[in-house]
Design an enzyme around this catalytic site. Structure first.
Site, PDB file in Angstrom:
ATOM      1  N   ASP A  81      39.942  45.479  31.080  1.00 48.98           N
ATOM      2  CA  ASP A  81      39.505  45.313  32.405  1.00 48.98           C
ATOM      3  C   ASP A  81      39.531  43.383  32.409  1.00 48.98           C
ATOM      4  OD1 ASP A  81      40.032  44.820  35.408  1.00 48.98           O
ATOM      5  OD2 ASP A  81      38.232  44.230  34.635  1.00 48.98           O
ATOM      6  N   ASP A  83      39.018  40.475  34.555  1.00 49.66           N
ATOM      7  CA  ASP A  83      37.995  39.771  35.374  1.00 49.66           C
ATOM      8  C   ASP A  83      37.280  40.425  35.540  1.00 49.66           C
ATOM      9  OD1 ASP A  83      39.708  37.520  37.902  1.00 49.66           O
ATOM     10  OD2 ASP A  83      41.573  39.461  37.327  1.00 49.66           O
TER      11      ASP A  83
END
Length: 282
Positions: A81, A83
């Site tokens: 991922d 953020d």
């Protein structure tokens, strides 16, 4: 026959009393110290895992049960991922800050990451609030606010050294994933496309949303294209929308994650940086 496990404890400032306490609870007959901040407890009883890992957390240590002999080099694909996982910020919150509406947007982001809101609907709601911002705001966030999380460069360098491919999958925006891909030589990157007209954000997202199921599908598609087995894939994330891909990977890692994610992942890193992943394996 089940695979034998080793309890690996990452203790930056090890206290011998704490380690003895953990070893007793884990029923581990043998302790090795390959590095000053790494303790491997061979023969640990996996049935004691919940209480042992909770004890490690209480002492401020990250820990995980790893298959005996498993090395980081055994993985062929790292899926991450963006953020709050690979990078230190939620990009949409920082964009909103430039417009003066960060608290409003960040509250929605937090609820979405905890799994309390439908991700796609929450994303569209937040993006709509950004209507009218100049595209230059995105550049400002990337250049002035975005940094890799601690240990990320070491993790990515290890992947490049070992020939492990990297896949960045984000519910954020291609403006940031594309630049990270170029700046850090990532192999693949996918995210949402912000619509920009005449140099300004329209408040809309183009195309399908990269949500939890999309992240999982991208992991599977990349894995299958490479001809890999699930156990050759390691995935890292922090929010509820990362859970499907963490479950799909052979090893799912929760990084400074929401409680639900840490509870369900194979490995939870709550204290160290991303390079803790490297130290957990041989």
């Amino acid at each position: 026959m089940s695979t034998q496990k080793t309890l690996v404890v990452l203790a930056p400032q090890p206290d011998p009393r704490h380690l003895s306490d953990i070893a007793r609870l884990a029923e581990a007959p043998q302790l090795d110290h390959p590095h000053i901040d790494v303790v491997r407890m061979r023969g640990a009883n996996p049935d004691q895992s919940p209480s042992v890992l909770e004890r490690c957390r209480s002492h401020g240590y990250d820990a995980a049960y790893i298959d005996n002999g498993q090395a980081f080099a055994d993985f062929r694909l790292l899926v991450s991922d963006m953020d709050s996982t690979l990078i230190n910020i939620e990009c949409i919150d920082e964009i909103a800050d430039i417009k003066g509406i960060k608290p409003q947007v960040a509250e929605i982001t937090e609820r979405a990451m905890r799994g309390e809101l439908d991700f796609s609907a929450a994303l569209r709601e937040r993006v709509a609030l950004l209507e009218g911002l100049p595209e230059a705001a995105l550049r400002q966030v990337y250049e002035e606010r975005l940094k890799l999380n601690p240990g990320a460069e070491h993790l990515l360098a290890a992947c490049q050294r070992l020939g492990i491919k990297t896949l960045l999958v984000s519910g954020g925006f291609t403006y940031f994933t594309d630049r990270l891909k170029a700046d850090y030589s990532l192999d693949h990157a996918y995210a949402n496309q912000l619509e920009i007209v005449d140099g300004k954000l329209t408040g809309r997202v183009q195309g399908d949303i990269v949500d939890a199921e999309a992240k999982k599908r991208l992991l599977i598609a990349t894995r299958d294209a490479m001809g890999l087995r699930p156990e050759q894939v390691i995935a890292v994330g922090d929010g509820a929308n990362d859970l499907p891909m963490l479950r799909e990977a052979g090893t799912g890692v929760a990084y400074h994650a929401k409680p639900r994610v840490s509870a369900e992942a194979d490995i939870a890193i709550e204290h160290g940086g991303l390079d803790a992943i490297l130290r957990l394996f041989h």
